[in-house]
Design a protein around this motif. Structure first.
Motif, PDB file in Angstrom:
ATOM      1  N   CYS A  76      -1.872  11.018   3.532  1.00 56.69           N
ATOM      2  CA  CYS A  76      -3.097  11.065   3.241  1.00 56.69           C
ATOM      3  C   CYS A  76      -4.266  11.130   4.001  1.00 56.69           C
ATOM      4  CB  CYS A  76      -3.358   9.411   2.515  1.00 56.69           C
ATOM      5  SG  CYS A  76      -1.936   8.972   1.013  1.00 56.69           S
ATOM      6  N   PHE A 118      -3.175  -1.144   2.402  1.00 57.57           N
ATOM      7  CA  PHE A 118      -1.696  -0.545   2.951  1.00 57.57           C
ATOM      8  C   PHE A 118      -0.952  -1.634   2.863  1.00 57.57           C
ATOM      9  CE2 PHE A 118       1.131   0.172   6.427  1.00 57.57           C
ATOM     10  CZ  PHE A 118       1.516   1.455   6.193  1.00 57.57           C
ATOM     11  N   ARG A 160       0.994   7.207   4.442  1.00 53.56           N
ATOM     12  CA  ARG A 160      -0.305   7.214   4.730  1.00 53.56           C
ATOM     13  C   ARG A 160      -1.031   8.213   5.737  1.00 53.56           C
ATOM     14  NH1 ARG A 160      -2.634   1.444   7.505  1.00 53.56           N
ATOM     15  NH2 ARG A 160      -1.149   2.058   9.039  1.00 53.56           N
ATOM     16  N   GLN A 168       4.465   4.472   6.283  1.00 56.98           N
ATOM     17  CA  GLN A 168       3.328   4.723   7.447  1.00 56.98           C
ATOM     18  C   GLN A 168       3.360   6.339   7.203  1.00 56.98           C
ATOM     19  OE1 GLN A 168       1.346   3.129   9.217  1.00 56.98           O
ATOM     20  NE2 GLN A 168       0.923   5.015  10.335  1.00 56.98           N
ATOM     21  N   PHE A 213      -3.068   3.116  -2.377  1.00 52.88           N
ATOM     22  CA  PHE A 213      -3.701   2.121  -1.068  1.00 52.88           C
ATOM     23  C   PHE A 213      -4.988   2.011  -1.667  1.00 52.88           C
ATOM     24  CE2 PHE A 213      -0.487   5.099   1.291  1.00 52.88           C
ATOM     25  CZ  PHE A 213       0.316   4.028   1.396  1.00 52.88           C
ATOM     26  N   TYR A 246      -9.871   4.590  -1.273  1.00 47.82           N
ATOM     27  CA  TYR A 246      -9.037   4.895  -0.218  1.00 47.82           C
ATOM     28  C   TYR A 246      -9.813   4.358   1.005  1.00 47.82           C
ATOM     29  CZ  TYR A 246      -5.601   6.585   3.214  1.00 47.82           C
ATOM     30  OH  TYR A 246      -4.729   6.828   4.378  1.00 47.82           O
ATOM     31  N   ALA A 284      -9.699   1.970   4.058  1.00 52.51           N
ATOM     32  CA  ALA A 284      -9.134   2.321   5.418  1.00 52.51           C
ATOM     33  C   ALA A 284     -10.154   2.141   6.326  1.00 52.51           C
ATOM     34  CB  ALA A 284      -8.521   3.687   5.060  1.00 52.51           C
TER      35      ALA A 284
END
Length: 227
Positions: free
Chosen positions: A63, A30, A60, A57, A25, A103, A107
């Motif tokens: 994560c 994503f 994620r 999803q 990611f 990441y 994000a």
């Protein structure tokens, strides 16, 4: 000495997939990331990824939860030892979160880390609650709002690390950067940039801008209230 103990989960295929997803990611984002690509990064089959997480999803979310867990541990350690004699918590945080920096930066920039951001806001509120008890003046803004802004400012270091490294003259993500950042934060937080008097004048000016016909200095409002 290890920063934190390993969860039993961290020895499993599920944890390897999660860590691979964090790397994948971070590199691709994503939207561009795929279950197949994550599986290849982890060295497992796409079917095993779906078996453990079901969807991209859900992966994620796992994560984000893992990072939140790491940050909670760091926060608990810092709160238990607020004046350490032999620990640089900037370095500790970099060691713990550093592998996930790409990441986290991506994000945060694309707005997809809402649960993680909210978790850090909650942790920040706990620190503010302690600080508020020793304030000589009452807070003018709700604690959650202040914690939100503080969180955004702190996390921007991760997103803007290249610019910060250039301005500091050292690699932010290095032992030298750890020392310089820690010293800088200590200096900033130990010396307010505004006096209480200047802050009161600033609030009065904002009140006047918002309500030009009715605004009056805060101290006069408090005197009228006392009457």
């Amino acid at each position: 000495m290890a920063v934190t103990g390993l969860d039993p989960e961290d020895l499993t295929a599920r944890a390897r997939i999660r860590d691979a997803a964090l790397r994948h990611f971070g590199e691709h984002g994503f939207e561009r990331a795929t279950i197949r690509g994550i599986a290849e990064t982890a060295g497992v089959s796409s079917g095993l990824v779906r078996h453990h997480f079901g969807s991209k999803q859900a992966l994620r979310e796992a994560c984000d939860e893992h990072l939140a867990k790491v940050l909670r541990r760091l926060n608990d350690r810092a709160r238990a030892d607020p004046t350490p004699a032999d620990v640089n918590y900037v370095a500790v945080a970099r060691a713990a979160v550093g592998p996930y920096q790409p990441y986290l930066a991506r994000a945060l920039a694309d707005g997809s880390a809402a649960p993680l951001f909210d978790e850090i806001v909650e942790l920040s509120q706990r620190w503010l609650a302690d600080a508020d008890r020793d304030r000589p003046d009452p807070p003018d803004v709700d604690r959650k709002i202040r914690a939100t802004v503080i969180t955004a400012m702190a996390l921007s270091v991760t997103v803007l690390h290249q610019h910060i490294s250039r301005g500091m003259g050292v690699d932010l993500f290095s032992p030298e950067g750890d020392q310089l950042l820690a010293r800088t934060l200590i200096d900033i937080y130990s010396h307010p940039m505004l006096s209480l008097e200047d802050a009161a004048l600033g609030r009065a000016a904002l009140d006047k801008i918002q309500h030009p016909a009715t605004a009056e200095p805060r101290h006069q409002q408090e005197e009228h209230h006392d009457d």
